[in-house]
Write a protein that holds these residues in place. Structure first.
Motif, PDB file in Angstrom:
ATOM      1  N   ARG A  67       3.968   5.065   5.769  1.00  0.00           N
ATOM      2  CA  ARG A  67       5.086   5.398   6.658  1.00  0.00           C
ATOM      3  C   ARG A  67       6.403   4.988   6.007  1.00  0.00           C
ATOM      4  NH1 ARG A  67       2.584   2.250  10.939  1.00  0.00           N
ATOM      5  NH2 ARG A  67       4.700   1.587  11.457  1.00  0.00           N
ATOM      6  N   PRO A  68       7.370   5.888   5.948  1.00  0.00           N
ATOM      7  CA  PRO A  68       8.637   5.590   5.255  1.00  0.00           C
ATOM      8  C   PRO A  68       9.318   4.312   5.729  1.00  0.00           C
ATOM      9  CG  PRO A  68       8.542   7.918   5.826  1.00  0.00           C
ATOM     10  CD  PRO A  68       7.347   7.263   6.468  1.00  0.00           C
ATOM     11  N   GLU A  69       9.334   4.044   7.025  1.00  0.00           N
ATOM     12  CA  GLU A  69      10.038   2.863   7.523  1.00  0.00           C
ATOM     13  C   GLU A  69       9.337   1.566   7.128  1.00  0.00           C
ATOM     14  OE1 GLU A  69       7.211   4.127  10.797  1.00  0.00           O
ATOM     15  OE2 GLU A  69       8.542   5.178   9.408  1.00  0.00           O
ATOM     16  N   VAL A  70       8.013   1.591   7.044  1.00  0.00           N
ATOM     17  CA  VAL A  70       7.253   0.413   6.628  1.00  0.00           C
ATOM     18  C   VAL A  70       7.455   0.187   5.128  1.00  0.00           C
ATOM     19  CG1 VAL A  70       4.938  -0.598   6.428  1.00  0.00           C
ATOM     20  CG2 VAL A  70       5.586   0.668   8.497  1.00  0.00           C
ATOM     21  N   PHE A  71       7.388   1.256   4.370  1.00  0.00           N
ATOM     22  CA  PHE A  71       7.612   1.165   2.923  1.00  0.00           C
ATOM     23  C   PHE A  71       9.007   0.616   2.645  1.00  0.00           C
ATOM     24  CE2 PHE A  71       8.659   2.715  -1.310  1.00  0.00           C
ATOM     25  CZ  PHE A  71       7.488   2.456  -2.017  1.00  0.00           C
ATOM     26  N   SER A  72       9.995   1.131   3.345  1.00  0.00           N
ATOM     27  CA  SER A  72      11.386   0.698   3.172  1.00  0.00           C
ATOM     28  C   SER A  72      11.543  -0.791   3.484  1.00  0.00           C
ATOM     29  CB  SER A  72      12.294   1.532   4.068  1.00  0.00           C
ATOM     30  OG  SER A  72      13.626   1.163   3.887  1.00  0.00           O
ATOM     31  N   ALA A  73      10.906  -1.257   4.538  1.00  0.00           N
ATOM     32  CA  ALA A  73      10.985  -2.678   4.902  1.00  0.00           C
ATOM     33  C   ALA A  73      10.334  -3.545   3.822  1.00  0.00           C
ATOM     34  CB  ALA A  73      10.316  -2.912   6.254  1.00  0.00           C
ATOM     35  N   TRP A  74       9.225  -3.085   3.256  1.00  0.00           N
ATOM     36  CA  TRP A  74       8.555  -3.829   2.184  1.00  0.00           C
ATOM     37  C   TRP A  74       9.442  -3.893   0.937  1.00  0.00           C
ATOM     38  CZ3 TRP A  74       5.821  -1.421  -2.195  1.00  0.00           C
ATOM     39  CH2 TRP A  74       5.212  -2.371  -3.027  1.00  0.00           C
ATOM     40  N   VAL A  75      10.048  -2.765   0.578  1.00  0.00           N
ATOM     41  CA  VAL A  75      10.945  -2.732  -0.576  1.00  0.00           C
ATOM     42  C   VAL A  75      12.086  -3.730  -0.372  1.00  0.00           C
ATOM     43  CG1 VAL A  75      12.684  -1.293  -1.733  1.00  0.00           C
ATOM     44  CG2 VAL A  75      10.360  -0.424  -1.407  1.00  0.00           C
ATOM     45  N   GLU A  76      12.618  -3.797   0.825  1.00  0.00           N
ATOM     46  CA  GLU A  76      13.691  -4.752   1.111  1.00  0.00           C
ATOM     47  C   GLU A  76      13.198  -6.192   0.971  1.00  0.00           C
ATOM     48  OE1 GLU A  76      17.341  -6.241   1.650  1.00  0.00           O
ATOM     49  OE2 GLU A  76      16.805  -4.163   1.217  1.00  0.00           O
ATOM     50  N   GLN A  77      11.976  -6.466   1.389  1.00  0.00           N
ATOM     51  CA  GLN A  77      11.397  -7.809   1.209  1.00  0.00           C
ATOM     52  C   GLN A  77      11.300  -8.160  -0.271  1.00  0.00           C
ATOM     53  OE1 GLN A  77       7.740  -7.547   3.782  1.00  0.00           O
ATOM     54  NE2 GLN A  77       8.294  -9.701   4.030  1.00  0.00           N
ATOM     55  N   LEU A  78      10.875  -7.196  -1.094  1.00  0.00           N
ATOM     56  CA  LEU A  78      10.784  -7.436  -2.533  1.00  0.00           C
ATOM     57  C   LEU A  78      12.156  -7.807  -3.090  1.00  0.00           C
ATOM     58  CD1 LEU A  78       8.416  -4.549  -3.708  1.00  0.00           C
ATOM     59  CD2 LEU A  78       7.842  -6.967  -3.394  1.00  0.00           C
ATOM     60  N   ARG A  79      13.168  -7.091  -2.668  1.00  0.00           N
ATOM     61  CA  ARG A  79      14.527  -7.366  -3.145  1.00  0.00           C
ATOM     62  C   ARG A  79      15.001  -8.747  -2.693  1.00  0.00           C
ATOM     63  NH1 ARG A  79      17.430  -1.673  -1.684  1.00  0.00           N
ATOM     64  NH2 ARG A  79      16.442  -0.410  -3.295  1.00  0.00           N
ATOM     65  N   GLN A  80      14.733  -9.092  -1.455  1.00  0.00           N
ATOM     66  CA  GLN A  80      15.211 -10.368  -0.905  1.00  0.00           C
ATOM     67  C   GLN A  80      14.512 -11.578  -1.517  1.00  0.00           C
ATOM     68  OE1 GLN A  80      14.959 -10.269   3.346  1.00  0.00           O
ATOM     69  NE2 GLN A  80      16.673  -8.853   3.549  1.00  0.00           N
TER      70      GLN A  80
END
Length: 176
Positions: A43-56
């Motif tokens: 799901r795009p929104e879940v993937f996006s949230a995970w990518v943000e976690q990686l960045r943070q």
């Protein structure tokens, strides 16, 4: 020519294709999948949230959960195709000192045997030096001859082979 890029939503489709090359539940060192939810990366929104976690995870002003360390994540990309991942852990905890080291990486199965791991490891070493590290620990499974060669080609000196909770590990130090 491969490049390292910060994880991005733009590569979601390619990342999902790469994920499907791995056996279900396979460990992908350096990919940050421990930060991902159990399911839902489709799901795009879940993937996006995970990518943000990686960045943070690289932001030292952000407190991390128990047992976590700050790390910078990169994806190995060529022509908008996700080929693998590598991360640089800013410091070691007891588990990483025994098993995981400062740098973890994985290459998708269809992109192996092209020298990508050797190249990516070499590209991250200057980042570790810039962070102030004088040497880094890099480990691999004792049975992973390809990874051992990648580490050795980047100056890795074998300290030992030890039995850990994750199996038999080769532990190398690279002076920066």
């Amino acid at each position: 020519m491969p490049e390292l890029t910060i994880p991005t939503d733009r590569l979601r489709s390619s990342w999902l294709t790469a994920r499907d090359e791995w056996a279900p539940g396979a460990h992908q060192d350096g990919a940050g999948l421990r930060l991902a939810p159990e399911a839902g990366l489709d799901r795009p929104e879940v993937f996006s949230a995970w990518v943000e976690q990686l960045r943070q995870q690289s932001d030292r002003s952000v407190a991390l959960g128990e047992g976590r360390v700050h790390a910078t994540h990169w994806w190995i990309v060529e022509d908008e195709t996700y080929l693998g991942a590598i991360d640089l852990r800013h410091y070691l905890n007891a588990l990483l000192l025994d098993v995981g080291g400062h740098i973890g990486y994985s290459i998708r199965p269809s992109a192996r045997r092209r020298g990508l791991a050797t190249w990516a490891l070499g590209a991250v070493l200057p980042e570790a030096r810039a962070m102030g590290l004088g040497r880094v620990l890099v480990t691999c499974d004792d049975s992973n001859a390809g990874s051992a060669r990648s580490i050795e080609r980047n100056g890795g000196v074998l300290e030992d082979v030890r039995i850990t909770e994750a199996g038999s590990k080769r532990r190398y130090w690279i002076n920066l």
